[in-house]
Design an enzyme around this catalytic site. Sequence first.
Site, short mmCIF file in Angstrom:
data_model
loop_
_atom_site.label_atom_id
_atom_site.label_comp_id
_atom_site.label_asym_id
_atom_site.label_seq_id
_atom_site.Cartn_x
_atom_site.Cartn_y
_atom_site.Cartn_z
N ASP A 1 0.84 -1.21 0.00
CA ASP A 1 0.00 0.00 0.00
C ASP A 1 0.87 1.25 0.00
O ASP A 1 2.07 1.20 0.29
CB ASP A 1 -0.90 -0.02 1.25
CG ASP A 1 -2.25 0.64 1.00
OD1 ASP A 1 -2.33 1.50 0.11
OD2 ASP A 1 -3.21 0.31 1.73
N ASP B 1 -10.95 2.07 -3.17
CA ASP B 1 -11.54 1.81 -1.86
C ASP B 1 -13.07 1.87 -1.94
O ASP B 1 -13.75 1.54 -0.98
CB ASP B 1 -11.04 2.83 -0.84
CG ASP B 1 -9.65 2.47 -0.33
OD1 ASP B 1 -9.19 1.35 -0.60
OD2 ASP B 1 -9.03 3.31 0.34
C1 GLA Z 1 -5.80 1.99 2.10
C2 GLA Z 1 -6.23 0.83 1.22
C3 GLA Z 1 -7.23 -0.02 1.95
C4 GLA Z 1 -6.66 -0.50 3.25
C5 GLA Z 1 -6.20 0.67 4.09
C6 GLA Z 1 -5.46 0.23 5.32
O1 GLA Z 1 -6.82 2.91 2.25
O2 GLA Z 1 -6.72 1.30 0.01
O3 GLA Z 1 -7.62 -1.11 1.13
O4 GLA Z 1 -5.61 -1.39 3.01
O5 GLA Z 1 -5.32 1.53 3.35
O6 GLA Z 1 -5.03 1.29 6.09
#
Ligand code: GLA
Length: 726
Positions: free
Chosen positions: A479, A549
């Site tokens: 990430d 997301d």
């Molecule tokens: C980001 C990612 C999510 C998740 C969060 C965790 O927003 O897109 O899928 O992994 O971080 O903090």
Amino acid sequence: MPITYDSQKRIFKLDTKTSTYALLVYRENYLVHLYYGAKLPDDNLASLMYRGRFDSLSPYNPKVEDELFSPDINPLEYSTNGAGDFRISACSVRGENGDTVTDLRYVSHRILPGKPKLPGLPATFAGEDEAQTLELETVDSVTGVRAFLLYTVFEEYGVITRSVRFENRGSAPVVLERAYSACVDFPGMDFDMVHLYGRWAKENSTARHPLQHGIQSIQSKRGMAGPNHNPFVALARNGCTEETGEAYGFNLIYSGNFAIDIETDTRGCSRLLMGINPTDFRWKLSPEESFTTPEAVLVYSDAGMGGMSRTFHKFYLNHLMRSEWAKKKRPLLINSWEAAYFDFDDDKLAAFAGEAQKLGIEMLVMDDGWFGNRCDDHRALGDWAVNEQKLKGGLQSLIQRVNALGVKFGIWYEPEMINPDSDLYRAHPDWAVCARGRDKSISRYQCVLDMTREDVRDNIFRQMYDVISKNNIEYIKWDCNRHISEAASLQLPPDRQGEFFHRYVLGVYDLMDRITTAFPHILLENCSSGGGRFDAGMLYYSPQIWASDNTDAIERLTIQFGASLCYPIASLGAHVSANPRTSLKTRGNVAMCGTFGYELDPVKLTEEERALVRRQVADYHKYYDLIRYGDFYRLTSPTDNPFFCEWEFVSEDKTEALTTLVVMRQPEHVFHIQYLRGLDPDRLYREEETGEVYSGALLMHAGLNLSCVSWESPDGDSLVRHFTAV
Ligand code: GLA
């Protein structure tokens, strides 16, 4: 041979099965662009040289002795700077004299089998008999800088890739101030510019508008490609539709600050540039040093936007995604994020795995929250040791419990980031990106690690290696949840601070390369606050990327359709979540147009939902190859139609097809026909559910009347149909 050189006329011709690209070495060794478009059988392309008068305001080189040649108006192969071409420049070198006049002229060329690697950069790859590369050597006589223009022709795909290697063969350091990867001049401006824009949770909306006089540009200055603009553009010739007409696709294999600029000059001709964003870019090149630009991918399609996309999809699957997982069957996973956020322990995760296993799910991914004292998003990034208060008995014990159920285990990392509240920051505050004398801005309570530094990368690599090598981890989600402000490195000297952004990206690539080389069997998925890093640079390392997301099935339609313009369906991270707006059925059908997986609490599913999940899991396996390796057709786009979204997969041998229709909103006019695409008109196809048999011609030209569906279906409903040749 795909690349030919006519030494009499000094013309290079680059042929793919669908396209021709041609350029000419003109008097005084100017490299003149002749043509890019549909395949031409001709040997003699000299007539394609632009011949037009220019007025007294256009500079010309008297040595050329051609009253119709001025760098100001002629299409050029790689536009230089301050030497008579007033359109946007592809490169600019500041020499020891202090000026930025850069005038590259042809010196020599080589034609090579296959494709050379680009040092430190992700790039497409080819065996010696799969592609051919033209290397054109050019020189700026005053600074001694050589620019090697590289063109690789992938004949079978209708693809040409380009990049440029600069070498300082002079005696003094120079500074590269612009170094684009590709420049293409088009006669005319009868194009629409198609590109993808968005923001967090709204990635990849498609925009299409006619070219305007002046410069139109999309770019990133965020340090990452970002969700705001994607490093992809298409030029769709006027009248180009989804399945007909000419489309040129351009994609940069790069994950940092990029720019795609299109200038339409006052004569009505257009120039497209694509490469590293010159804003905040300055690269010092000392004698004997070289610099290679990222790679640009050029696709020509005479089968509309759909043809362009299908070329990108196949090409990237076979020549960019280097992971062994690109074409190996990937495990069906469930991710803990939306089910638990930071609130989990070993028992909760083991319970998820137990329930998931009963449903046929093959892997549990433990998302954010497993390390340091990470109880929320305020702290602990940088401290990559397992939190044993949460995971009692340690990670190994949890993974053993999960594996004992027959479920694989994956884990989340955010390797480039650091929270001020972390042990790593307390030990090394200077490792966070910052500009001398300035406060650091904070974003999601975190700072960015200075990935230009080898010591920083070594530390993170060691921490990751320690966890991964000791545990049976089979998947990593990488990430990246903030962008870079106050961009500078405390380790770089002042005259190299302009290198920071590109060095950052090279640092990320280096770390990703080390991790994927040390653990080649691990499936890597990229993510950046959702789909903020959906770029071809990342695809090189990770065959799948989390698309957003936003897991609402209706919102996902524009996001996934947009991404599909350039990126393979097999790379589109898509999960069924607990998001309630649409039925579980439709959430499944939409996630099926991607990698497919789950992101919900399986313990909370009702019996009815469990039965449906089991059916979805069976469909995942049934249609796995068709969806990943079949041809993708966007039948009705949610950008153009407010009511329906429809798509189709067709197997390469045209014996199988799968269509999906989503009713986004009940239409006023319920009349609706679904026209299939890509079938064999002369074959018969049986629709699985009804048993009805239709010819391919009927399905494509008369279509199936789905007015009943549009009348009866509530908002958010969906319909999937499967056809097999009889
Ligand atoms: C980001 C990612 C999510 C998740 C969060 C965790 O927003 O897109 O899928 O992994 O971080 O903090």
